[in-house]
Structures are given as C-alpha cells and as structure tokens.
Write a protein that holds these residues in place. Structure first.
Motif, PDB file in Angstrom:
ATOM      1  N   ALA A 496       9.777   9.563  -3.138  1.00 46.36           N
ATOM      2  CA  ALA A 496       8.667   8.641  -2.871  1.00 46.36           C
ATOM      3  C   ALA A 496       8.003   8.956  -1.535  1.00 46.36           C
ATOM      4  CB  ALA A 496       9.171   7.201  -2.883  1.00 46.36           C
ATOM      5  N   PHE A 497       8.811   9.283  -0.518  1.00 47.68           N
ATOM      6  CA  PHE A 497       8.259   9.614   0.806  1.00 47.68           C
ATOM      7  C   PHE A 497       7.380  10.861   0.728  1.00 47.68           C
ATOM      8  CE2 PHE A 497       8.453  12.083   4.721  1.00 47.68           C
ATOM      9  CZ  PHE A 497       8.064  11.140   5.667  1.00 47.68           C
ATOM     10  N   ARG A 498       7.883  11.888   0.028  1.00 44.91           N
ATOM     11  CA  ARG A 498       7.135  13.136  -0.076  1.00 44.91           C
ATOM     12  C   ARG A 498       5.781  12.900  -0.735  1.00 44.91           C
ATOM     13  NH1 ARG A 498      11.957  15.265  -2.284  1.00 44.91           N
ATOM     14  NH2 ARG A 498      10.865  15.782  -4.219  1.00 44.91           N
ATOM     15  N   TRP A 499       5.788  12.175  -1.852  1.00 45.67           N
ATOM     16  CA  TRP A 499       4.543  11.989  -2.586  1.00 45.67           C
ATOM     17  C   TRP A 499       3.592  11.041  -1.871  1.00 45.67           C
ATOM     18  CZ3 TRP A 499       2.184  14.658  -6.188  1.00 45.67           C
ATOM     19  CH2 TRP A 499       2.934  15.641  -6.844  1.00 45.67           C
ATOM     20  N   CYS A 500       4.124  10.122  -1.089  1.00 50.60           N
ATOM     21  CA  CYS A 500       3.245   9.275  -0.270  1.00 50.60           C
ATOM     22  C   CYS A 500       2.497  10.129   0.753  1.00 50.60           C
ATOM     23  CB  CYS A 500       4.063   8.204   0.453  1.00 50.60           C
ATOM     24  SG  CYS A 500       4.467   6.783  -0.580  1.00 50.60           S
ATOM     25  N   LEU A 501       3.206  11.093   1.345  1.00 52.17           N
ATOM     26  CA  LEU A 501       2.573  11.979   2.323  1.00 52.17           C
ATOM     27  C   LEU A 501       1.511  12.847   1.653  1.00 52.17           C
ATOM     28  CD1 LEU A 501       2.404  13.060   5.195  1.00 52.17           C
ATOM     29  CD2 LEU A 501       4.225  14.686   4.628  1.00 52.17           C
ATOM     30  N   TYR A 502       1.823  13.364   0.464  1.00 54.53           N
ATOM     31  CA  TYR A 502       0.847  14.204  -0.244  1.00 54.53           C
ATOM     32  C   TYR A 502      -0.412  13.404  -0.587  1.00 54.53           C
ATOM     33  CZ  TYR A 502       5.013  17.116  -0.977  1.00 54.53           C
ATOM     34  OH  TYR A 502       6.146  17.859  -0.797  1.00 54.53           O
ATOM     35  N   VAL A 503      -0.205  12.158  -1.021  1.00 49.62           N
ATOM     36  CA  VAL A 503      -1.344  11.301  -1.372  1.00 49.62           C
ATOM     37  C   VAL A 503      -2.182  10.994  -0.132  1.00 49.62           C
ATOM     38  CG1 VAL A 503      -2.007   9.005  -2.189  1.00 49.62           C
ATOM     39  CG2 VAL A 503      -0.251  10.300  -3.419  1.00 49.62           C
ATOM     40  N   ILE A 504      -1.499  10.747   1.001  1.00 53.08           N
ATOM     41  CA  ILE A 504      -2.222  10.480   2.249  1.00 53.08           C
ATOM     42  C   ILE A 504      -3.087  11.683   2.636  1.00 53.08           C
ATOM     43  CG2 ILE A 504      -1.920  10.188   4.754  1.00 53.08           C
ATOM     44  CD1 ILE A 504       0.531   8.435   4.097  1.00 53.08           C
ATOM     45  N   CYS A 507      -6.026  11.952   0.201  1.00 50.56           N
ATOM     46  CA  CYS A 507      -7.026  10.921   0.500  1.00 50.56           C
ATOM     47  C   CYS A 507      -7.782  11.253   1.786  1.00 50.56           C
ATOM     48  CB  CYS A 507      -6.359   9.556   0.629  1.00 50.56           C
ATOM     49  SG  CYS A 507      -5.739   8.889  -0.931  1.00 50.56           S
TER      50      CYS A 507
END
Length: 528
Positions: A496-504, A507
């Motif tokens: 979840a942390f990795r994909w949150c960073l990728y999404v940030i 964006c």
C-alpha cells in the motif's frame, strides 16, 4: 517523436507486444532493429546515410581486425616452439601495423563524418574571420542538419572497433546485428554510450516477459517523467529569462541562474536516462548507469565519475590512457624531469593527456568556443587540484581536518556544487561573448538582494511551489540512494505504501508538470 512523447508511448507499446510474441522469441533482436530504424526514419530521413556509413565501416573494420586477431593466434599456436623470437616479433609487428591501418581508416571516416556535419560551420566561420582580415573573400556556411544521435553512436561504434583491436571482445559477424548495436532506439538520442561486451549479448539474446521487469521499468519511466515535467521543464522558462536578458539582472541573480541551470540540466538529462533505461528494462535489457547522484560529489574529479559516466569513461579509456602513454607524453616527461620537481615531473604525462581530453570533451559537446572554454576550465581546475594534492594534504594536517568529519564533507560538497554551477555559465549563455560578460557581471556586480524578482525572475509563484515540491522529493530520493538502492528500499515497504507513492508521483506529474503538444518536450542534451 521524442522519448517522452505520447506518440513514442504508442510506438513502444506496439513494439513490446510484437517483441514478446512467442513465435518471434528467436528474432527479438530483429524486432529491435526494425524498431530502431523506424524510430530513426520518423525522426527524419535527410541524414539517414550517415548512420548507414557508420554501421558499414564499423562492421567491416571490426570483422577485418577480428580476422587478423584469429590469424595471429593460429600462426602462434601452429608455430609454437618452432619459430625464433625475431620471426615472432616481426610477424606480430606486421599484423599490428595492418590492424592499425584498419582502425585509422574507421576512425578517420566516422570522426570525419562527425566533423563534417557538426563542425563545418564552426571551421568555416573561424576561417572566414581570418580570411576577411586579408581580403574580401567570404565563405558561406553549410546548412547541414545534424543527424540524430551522431555524437553518441559515433563514440559507441569507435569504442567497439577499438575493443576488437585490443582483443577485449570478438567481432560480430552479422551485419544486421552490428546495425542494431549502433542504432538501438531508446539510447540513440542521448546515450548512454554502451560497450559491446555488455550491451550486445543483451540485444542479441532471447528475453522472456517478466512482470518484475515491467514493474521496475514503469517505475523508472514514471520517475523520469516526474523529473522532466515537474522540475526540468518548469524551471526552463525562468532560467531562460535570466540568461537571455542578463543585462537586466545583477551578478547575484546571474549566479543563482547558474545554480538553477545546473539543477535543470541534471534533472533533464537524468530524466532521459531513467526513461530510456525503463523502456529497455521492460524489454529485458539493462543499460549502463549514466548518473550516480553527482551533486553529492566532494571534488570536481568525483563529480565527473558520477556525471555522464559512460562519456567520462569513454574519454578515459580510449583517449586519456593512450595519450598519457604516447610518444609526446613520454618526451614531455623527460623534459619535465630536467626542469621540474620530481613530484610534478611524474604528473606531466597525465597533465598533457588531461588537457587534451578536456579540450576534446568541450569540443564534442558543441562546435563553439564557449564549450571549448568550458572544457579547458574543467581541465585546468582538475590539473591544478592534482598538482597541489600534496600541499592540500599538508594544510589539512596543520588545520587538523579529518576526511570523515561531516562538516568538512558538507563544505566540500557545497564548494564542488557551486564550482560546477559557476562553470555552467558557458553552456547556459547563448554565446561565448555573453558567457564572459555574465562572468564579469557576477564578479563585479555581486550584490545580494532579497526581492522575489531577484531570486526568481519571471517565475509565477505557483510554479515555484511545484518546483520546490519536485526538488524536495528529488533530494530525498537522492539521499536515500546514497545509502542503499532505492528499489531495494521500496521493496521492503508494504504494498500500500509503495502504490501510494506511485500515485502521488503520477498525480504530481499530471497536476504540476509542464507538457508541450502531445505530452512531449525536447531534452537539453539531445542537441549534442
């Protein structure tokens, strides 16, 4: 069709699908060759002949040298114990002479092409200035379009031939495979400059589709787009404002402009390398790393071991070492031993080679005196540092400075970064005269101002927030990479942390990034 354009994304997607078709797995190298020539064709057909000439001369020169190497090996093996030392030495000398002639021909043709298309106007302009002092004769400049990537694929091709000449690698017998090595499309515009022994087996090998390669490749492409769109392209407008209207700014603002240009150039160039490496990793091909966080360097020499690594190593292996061992260097060394202190005399061959290498480095970048001056300035600083190294050590001992001292390391990094930035005045300015005028103004009109306009002329405040966000994230990742590979660090983090960073990051690219028509923008180093 730039590597960060929407058209390239579509082009690459089509190539990747064909590349991984099961019935074509033995011909993946052929798919890459077709893709490379299509990419080059879309870039313009006017100067297609140049890459074909380089490919042909490279291939047949390497093959002829390779056959000479095999011929010598067989002759020595068959005559082992039956031939005299004189016969063996004479035969080796003859083969070496034949190989040297082939290498000379290959280098003469390819460097000749590079000089013709890239430096014709430079020589004509300077000859014209001399001629017109004596007569009314005026030479006309040649309008020649510089072929895409010629500065890069020329060095890569010459390096391959020289490696065969040295016996470090075997010559490729297949002309089409040599053509792929010369023209591989993700790297052709700006490098990295590959070595045949490392790159060729990957280009010619069979690769299976890998989800990990796809994931890692996309991560790196995303990071490259972030650096390009959020940092490099956002900084472009106000950096241009500083240098195009330098008369309106103080020396303080102009020095800040040098710092901004240094950061922008790094973000731009390393972004290309990330994007090219990411695309290549999706295809199962690992390109050479071209950057290793150069702004963390504690000396100019270390900086050039971290910046444009494949170019620096090319000049080191194929120019610096041969020049430092050449007859002129040996002769200068003998003269130096007569008139110079022993400590300095032993450095004479290195000083001679380093000066010529940095002159060539500047000239390789661009056919202008400002780049030649930039190269010479780098060389003079590094030569001075080398010659004064023992004196520096004495000063450090007297001042009780230890290399592991964190404050000392920070000071050296800051000093090196400011020096690098100041030298950027040459490539940043529009002409040699302007670069010298800007330098003069930095020295004579350096008055610190606190106004927003003095620090960020022509930059919209919202854009400053975007740039600062990008630079902070860029710096944080760089600091982490100094300690351990960032991918390994990220792999330890929860999904979840990795994909949150990728999404940030995604964006941020879409929200803060600056895009041209069709999601594209030119790269600074593509012009070289």
């Amino acid at each position: 069709m730039t590597i960060n354009s929407m058209s390239f994304l579509v082009f690459f997607l089509g190539i990747a699908i064909v590349y991984y078709l099961p019935f074509l797995k033995k011909y993946q190298w052929a798919v890459l060759l077709v893709a490379s020539y299509l990419f080059y064709f879309f870039a313009g057909t006017d100067n297609f002949i140049y890459i074909l000439v380089t490919t042909m001369t490279t291939h047949f020169s390497a093959r002829m040298i390779g056959r000479k190497n095999k011929q010598q090996e067989e002759w020595l093996r068959e005559g082992k114990g039956r031939r005299t030392k004189e016969e063996t030495a004479g035969y080796k000398a003859r083969i070496k002479s034949e190989k040297n002639r082939i290498v000379f021909f290959d280098i003469a043709v390819n460097i000749g092409l590079l000089i013709f298309v890239k430096y014709s106007n430079f020589f004509i302009f300077n000859i014209n200035r001399i001629v017109t002092l004596e007569s009314n004769i005026e030479l006309k400049a040649l309008n020649i379009l510089i072929p895409l990537g010629i500065s890069y694929y020329t060095l890569q091709s010459i390096g391959y031939v020289l490696d065969v000449w040295k016996g470090k690698t075997q010559a490729e017998e297949n002309l089409l495979k040599t053509a792929l090595f010369v023209s591989y499309f993700p790297q052709i515009t700006q490098g990295p400059i590959g070595r045949f022994a490392k790159l060729a087996p990957q280009l010619f090998g069979v690769h299976r589709f890998s989800w990990q390669n796809l994931s890692f490749g996309c991560q790196r492409i995303l990071w490259g787009f972030f650096k390009k769109a959020v940092i490099a392209d956002r900084m472009n407008s106000f950096v241009d404002e500083i240098f195009l209207h330098y008369e309106q700014h103080s020396g303080f603002t102009l020095f800040l402009g040098c710092i901004y240009f240094s950061i922008q150039a790094y973000a731009d160039f390393s972004a290309y390398m990330d994007i090219a490496s990411g695309y290549s990793q999706i295809l199962g091909i690992g390109l050479e790393e071209n950057f290793k966080r150069p702004f963390f360097s504690q000396s100019l020499a270390e900086y050039w071991r971290r910046w444009h690594i494949t170019l620096s190593s090319w000049f080191r292996d194929y120019l610096f070492y041969p020049l430092s061992l050449s007859a002129p260097a040996v002769k200068l060394s003998r003269i130096g031993r007569k008139y110079l202190p022993a400590r300095i005399a032993k450095l004479v061959p290195s000083v001679y080679a380093m000066f010529l290498v940095w002159f060539a480095t500047g000239f390789w970048h661009d056919a202008s005196w400002r780049y030649i001056l930039w190269g010479i300035a780098n060389g003079v600083i590094m030569i001075s540092s080398m010659c004064l190294s023992e004196q520096f050590q004495i000063w450090k001992e007297k001042l009780h400075i230890r290399e592991e001292n964190k404050f000392w390391q920070f000071f050296r990094r800051l000093r090196t970064f400011l020096l690098i930035s100041l030298l950027k005045v040459f490539p940043a300015a529009s002409s040699t005269g302007n670069s010298l005028r800007i330098l003069k103004k930095i020295v004579t009109d350096f008055r610190i101002e606190l106004s927003y306009q003095a620090w960020f002329p022509g930059l919209i405040k919202n854009y400053l927030a975007y740039i600062l966000f990008g630079l902070i994230l860029f710096l944080m990742v760089g600091i982490k990479q100094e300690k351990e590979p960032f991918r390994e660090y990220m792999e330890k983090k929860p999904f979840a942390f990795r994909w949150c960073l990728y999404v940030i990051i995604l964006c941020a690219i879409l929200s803060f990034g600056m895009f041209g028509t069709g999601l594209s923008g030119g790269f600074e180093y593509a012009q070289y």
